[in-house]
Motif scaffolding. Structure first.
Motif, PDB file in Angstrom:
ATOM      1  N   ASP A 170       0.825  -1.212   0.000  1.00 26.54           N
ATOM      2  CA  ASP A 170       0.000   0.000   0.000  1.00 26.54           C
ATOM      3  C   ASP A 170       0.858   1.261   0.000  1.00 26.54           C
ATOM      4  O   ASP A 170       0.522   2.259  -0.652  1.00 26.54           O
ATOM      5  CB  ASP A 170      -0.922   0.008   1.229  1.00 26.54           C
ATOM      6  CG  ASP A 170      -2.113  -0.912   1.074  1.00 26.54           C
ATOM      7  OD1 ASP A 170      -2.514  -1.184  -0.068  1.00 26.54           O
ATOM      8  OD2 ASP A 170      -2.642  -1.358   2.097  1.00 26.54           O
ATOM      9  N   ILE A 171       1.957   1.234   0.742  1.00 27.15           N
ATOM     10  CA  ILE A 171       2.877   2.374   0.750  1.00 27.15           C
ATOM     11  C   ILE A 171       3.496   2.545  -0.636  1.00 27.15           C
ATOM     12  O   ILE A 171       3.571   3.657  -1.182  1.00 27.15           O
ATOM     13  CB  ILE A 171       3.978   2.164   1.807  1.00 27.15           C
ATOM     14  CG1 ILE A 171       3.379   2.113   3.226  1.00 27.15           C
ATOM     15  CG2 ILE A 171       5.043   3.252   1.703  1.00 27.15           C
ATOM     16  CD1 ILE A 171       2.832   3.405   3.731  1.00 27.15           C
ATOM     17  N   ALA A 172       3.924   1.425  -1.228  1.00 21.20           N
ATOM     18  CA  ALA A 172       4.545   1.471  -2.547  1.00 21.20           C
ATOM     19  C   ALA A 172       3.596   2.022  -3.595  1.00 21.20           C
ATOM     20  O   ALA A 172       4.013   2.762  -4.496  1.00 21.20           O
ATOM     21  CB  ALA A 172       5.008   0.068  -2.953  1.00 21.20           C
ATOM     22  N   ALA A 181      -2.102   7.906 -12.050  1.00 21.84           N
ATOM     23  CA  ALA A 181      -2.844   7.269 -10.958  1.00 21.84           C
ATOM     24  C   ALA A 181      -2.224   5.895 -10.733  1.00 21.84           C
ATOM     25  O   ALA A 181      -1.659   5.297 -11.656  1.00 21.84           O
ATOM     26  CB  ALA A 181      -4.326   7.134 -11.294  1.00 21.84           C
ATOM     27  N   MET A 182      -2.337   5.407  -9.490  1.00 21.80           N
ATOM     28  CA  MET A 182      -1.733   4.106  -9.199  1.00 21.80           C
ATOM     29  C   MET A 182      -2.336   3.531  -7.921  1.00 21.80           C
ATOM     30  O   MET A 182      -2.716   4.252  -7.007  1.00 21.80           O
ATOM     31  CB  MET A 182      -0.209   4.254  -9.045  1.00 21.80           C
ATOM     32  CG  MET A 182       0.553   2.955  -8.937  1.00 21.80           C
ATOM     33  SD  MET A 182       2.329   3.152  -9.350  1.00 21.80           S
ATOM     34  CE  MET A 182       2.867   4.385  -8.144  1.00 21.80           C
ATOM     35  N   MET A 183      -2.421   2.204  -7.875  1.00 24.05           N
ATOM     36  CA  MET A 183      -2.818   1.484  -6.669  1.00 24.05           C
ATOM     37  C   MET A 183      -2.321   0.054  -6.802  1.00 24.05           C
ATOM     38  O   MET A 183      -1.892  -0.367  -7.871  1.00 24.05           O
ATOM     39  CB  MET A 183      -4.342   1.517  -6.482  1.00 24.05           C
ATOM     40  CG  MET A 183      -5.135   0.843  -7.567  1.00 24.05           C
ATOM     41  SD  MET A 183      -6.929   1.046  -7.349  1.00 24.05           S
ATOM     42  CE  MET A 183      -7.204   0.175  -5.801  1.00 24.05           C
ATOM     43  N   GLU A 218       9.590  -0.651  -8.252  1.00 22.00           N
ATOM     44  CA  GLU A 218       8.837  -0.543  -9.489  1.00 22.00           C
ATOM     45  C   GLU A 218       7.878   0.650  -9.455  1.00 22.00           C
ATOM     46  O   GLU A 218       7.688   1.337 -10.470  1.00 22.00           O
ATOM     47  CB  GLU A 218       8.055  -1.835  -9.734  1.00 22.00           C
ATOM     48  CG  GLU A 218       8.917  -3.050 -10.001  1.00 22.00           C
ATOM     49  CD  GLU A 218       9.334  -3.815  -8.743  1.00 22.00           C
ATOM     50  OE1 GLU A 218       9.634  -5.004  -8.847  1.00 22.00           O
ATOM     51  OE2 GLU A 218       9.361  -3.199  -7.644  1.00 22.00           O
ATOM     52  N   ALA A 219       7.286   0.887  -8.284  1.00 22.21           N
ATOM     53  CA  ALA A 219       6.370   2.022  -8.158  1.00 22.21           C
ATOM     54  C   ALA A 219       7.101   3.341  -8.381  1.00 22.21           C
ATOM     55  O   ALA A 219       6.562   4.265  -9.007  1.00 22.21           O
ATOM     56  CB  ALA A 219       5.710   2.010  -6.784  1.00 22.21           C
ATOM     57  N   ARG A 220       8.317   3.437  -7.896  1.00 22.02           N
ATOM     58  CA  ARG A 220       9.081   4.668  -8.093  1.00 22.02           C
ATOM     59  C   ARG A 220       9.366   4.892  -9.578  1.00 22.02           C
ATOM     60  O   ARG A 220       9.320   6.023 -10.073  1.00 22.02           O
ATOM     61  CB  ARG A 220      10.392   4.601  -7.311  1.00 22.02           C
ATOM     62  CG  ARG A 220      10.210   4.576  -5.793  1.00 22.02           C
ATOM     63  CD  ARG A 220      11.527   4.779  -5.080  1.00 22.02           C
ATOM     64  NE  ARG A 220      11.425   4.462  -3.671  1.00 22.02           N
ATOM     65  CZ  ARG A 220      12.090   3.485  -3.063  1.00 22.02           C
ATOM     66  NH1 ARG A 220      12.925   2.737  -3.759  1.00 22.02           N
ATOM     67  NH2 ARG A 220      11.943   3.255  -1.779  1.00 22.02           N
ATOM     68  N   ALA A 271       5.700   5.813  -2.388  1.00 20.28           N
ATOM     69  CA  ALA A 271       6.369   6.205  -1.149  1.00 20.28           C
ATOM     70  C   ALA A 271       7.333   5.117  -0.699  1.00 20.28           C
ATOM     71  O   ALA A 271       7.344   4.001  -1.232  1.00 20.28           O
ATOM     72  CB  ALA A 271       5.335   6.486  -0.065  1.00 20.28           C
ATOM     73  N   SER A 272       8.140   5.443   0.289  1.00 17.60           N
ATOM     74  CA  SER A 272       9.108   4.500   0.853  1.00 17.60           C
ATOM     75  C   SER A 272       8.670   4.099   2.260  1.00 17.60           C
ATOM     76  O   SER A 272       8.342   4.967   3.076  1.00 17.60           O
ATOM     77  CB  SER A 272      10.498   5.136   0.927  1.00 17.60           C
ATOM     78  OG  SER A 272      10.962   5.479  -0.370  1.00 17.60           O
ATOM     79  N   PRO A 273       8.650   2.802   2.583  1.00 20.35           N
ATOM     80  CA  PRO A 273       8.279   2.367   3.935  1.00 20.35           C
ATOM     81  C   PRO A 273       9.379   2.684   4.931  1.00 20.35           C
ATOM     82  O   PRO A 273      10.567   2.600   4.605  1.00 20.35           O
ATOM     83  CB  PRO A 273       8.093   0.857   3.773  1.00 20.35           C
ATOM     84  CG  PRO A 273       8.983   0.492   2.623  1.00 20.35           C
ATOM     85  CD  PRO A 273       8.977   1.673   1.700  1.00 20.35           C
ATOM     86  N   ARG A 274       9.004   3.078   6.134  1.00 19.88           N
ATOM     87  CA  ARG A 274       9.992   3.431   7.151  1.00 19.88           C
ATOM     88  C   ARG A 274       9.824   2.643   8.452  1.00 19.88           C
ATOM     89  O   ARG A 274      10.746   2.002   8.919  1.00 19.88           O
ATOM     90  CB  ARG A 274       9.891   4.939   7.457  1.00 19.88           C
ATOM     91  CG  ARG A 274      10.291   5.834   6.294  1.00 19.88           C
ATOM     92  CD  ARG A 274      11.755   5.709   5.963  1.00 19.88           C
ATOM     93  NE  ARG A 274      12.158   6.625   4.897  1.00 19.88           N
ATOM     94  CZ  ARG A 274      12.787   6.242   3.790  1.00 19.88           C
ATOM     95  NH1 ARG A 274      13.062   4.959   3.595  1.00 19.88           N
ATOM     96  NH2 ARG A 274      13.137   7.120   2.875  1.00 19.88           N
ATOM     97  N   TYR A 275       8.635   2.691   9.059  1.00 21.28           N
ATOM     98  CA  TYR A 275       8.424   2.090  10.374  1.00 21.28           C
ATOM     99  C   TYR A 275       7.142   1.272  10.388  1.00 21.28           C
ATOM    100  O   TYR A 275       6.188   1.574   9.670  1.00 21.28           O
ATOM    101  CB  TYR A 275       8.340   3.180  11.445  1.00 21.28           C
ATOM    102  CG  TYR A 275       9.461   4.185  11.385  1.00 21.28           C
ATOM    103  CD1 TYR A 275      10.758   3.816  11.686  1.00 21.28           C
ATOM    104  CD2 TYR A 275       9.216   5.506  11.006  1.00 21.28           C
ATOM    105  CE1 TYR A 275      11.792   4.733  11.616  1.00 21.28           C
ATOM    106  CE2 TYR A 275      10.245   6.432  10.937  1.00 21.28           C
ATOM    107  CZ  TYR A 275      11.537   6.046  11.239  1.00 21.28           C
ATOM    108  OH  TYR A 275      12.564   6.948  11.173  1.00 21.28           O
TER     109      TYR A 275
END
Length: 335
Positions: free
Chosen positions: A75-77, A216-218, A205-207, A81-85
């Motif tokens: 979901d973050i991707a 748009a993306m999901m 890949e999302a980046r 975005a980049s996952p952090r915590y």
């Protein structure tokens, strides 16, 4: 469960605790303490519930631990975005052994390491079935998040990877034991089972898709048709899907007859693929495809176009058109 709650938390901490940039204080206090990112904060949460999303006897605790991390990272991707915590909460019935929980935590740790994610805290409690709930915090540069709502008429509709393998794995898990054993002796059967148990989050890949100009993306969690319908509603548009271009997983095609399933139907509505669904300017598809193949070995399929209006239209190989129903996984469906 032979451990007390404090002993269980300490056992989990020993498995998952690791030094991570930005973590000032992790598991062990009333709350975690982390350094803020430099961009916008992205938040998501998801849970896997025994009897709804999995059966304890059909997935190893290590695979379950990894999967619940990955579905949140996906979901973050999907927002580039980049996952952090991450924070994890566990509901555990009395018959769960401590060794099972430690293996679950080991799976979480492995997935966190893969995506440079720090597991910084959570909660444990008694529950009638196993419940694993994860929340993930990520970040993205200001104004760079890719939402569901930006698609416009003329955009190409693209998906990463192949679709339907996880749904095939689910069908395999529900098959008669003799049929399932025979399937698991074949490469396609093992691929389907692995697709269900160990999805992949398409962070890099999302980046690439975002850099290519994704409007748009999901991620595809509930099925291509259902998730594309959601993207179209958010964007106020419709879509035409060329069925022959939908990238049905090769393992699913190979095993569909044995499992008694329709491969294309599962690719359209099976869910749990966690591939990316995106819209791009048509001229950006080719360059994006080349970069994804070169850097990740992941294919990018153009399956249709965004159109004005609403709803989905399926176009078969002969050019015949029909409404494409937004079928897919529904947690609240009856029966």
């Amino acid at each position: 469960m032979e451990l007390s709650e404090d002993e269980l938390i300490e056992a989990i901490r020993r498995v998952v605790d690791a030094e991570h940039p930005g973590v000032l204080l992790g598991i062990g206090d009333d709350a975690a303490l982390v350094a803020p990112g430099s961009g916008q904060t992205v938040l998501t949460t998801d849970m896997l519930i025994e009897g709804v999303h999995f059966e304890r006897g059909s997935i190893s605790p290590r695979d379950l631990g990894a999967k619940v991390i990955v579905v949140n990272v996906s979901d973050i991707a999907a927002m580039a975005a980049s996952p952090r915590y991450a924070l994890v909460s566990l509901g555990l019935p009395e018959d769960v052994e401590a060794a099972w929980v430690v293996e679950l935590a080991a799976g979480m740790r492995a997935a966190c390491d893969e995506y440079a994610l720090a597991l910084v805290g959570g909660d444990t409690d008694r529950a009638p079935v196993v419940v694993v709930s994860v929340s993930v915090v990520g970040d993205v540069a200001p104004g760079r998040a890719v939402l569901r709502s930006g698609a416009g008429a003329g955009d190409a509709v693209v998906v990463t990877g192949e679709l339907g393998a996880a749904a095939g794995g689910f069908a395999l898990s529900r098959a008669h034991p003799s049929r399932a054993a025979a399937a698991l002796s074949r490469p396609w059967g093992r691929e389907l089972a692995e697709a269900l148990a160990r999805p992949v989050a398409r962070v890099g890949e999302a980046r690439i898709l975002a850099q290519a100009g994704a409007t748009a993306m999901m991620d595809i969690s509930d099925g291509l048709a259902k998730d594309l319908a959601r993207l179209c509603r958010a964007s106020g548009v419709g879509a035409r899907v060329e069925l022959a271009r939908v990238p049905v997983a090769a393992a699913l095609r190979a095993g569909a007859g044995t499992l008694g399933v329709d491969a294309l139907a599962l690719a359209l509505g099976g869910g749990e693929d966690y591939e990316l669904l995106a819209t791009l300017p048509p001229e950006a598809v080719g360059p994006a495809r080349e970069v994804l193949d070169e850097r990740f070995g992941v294919p990018l399929a153009e399956i249709g176009r965004i159109v004005e209006g609403s709803g989905l239209v399926a176009v078969d190989a002969d050019g015949r058109e029909a409404p494409l129903e937004p079928v897919g996984w529904d947690h609240f469906a009856r029966g």
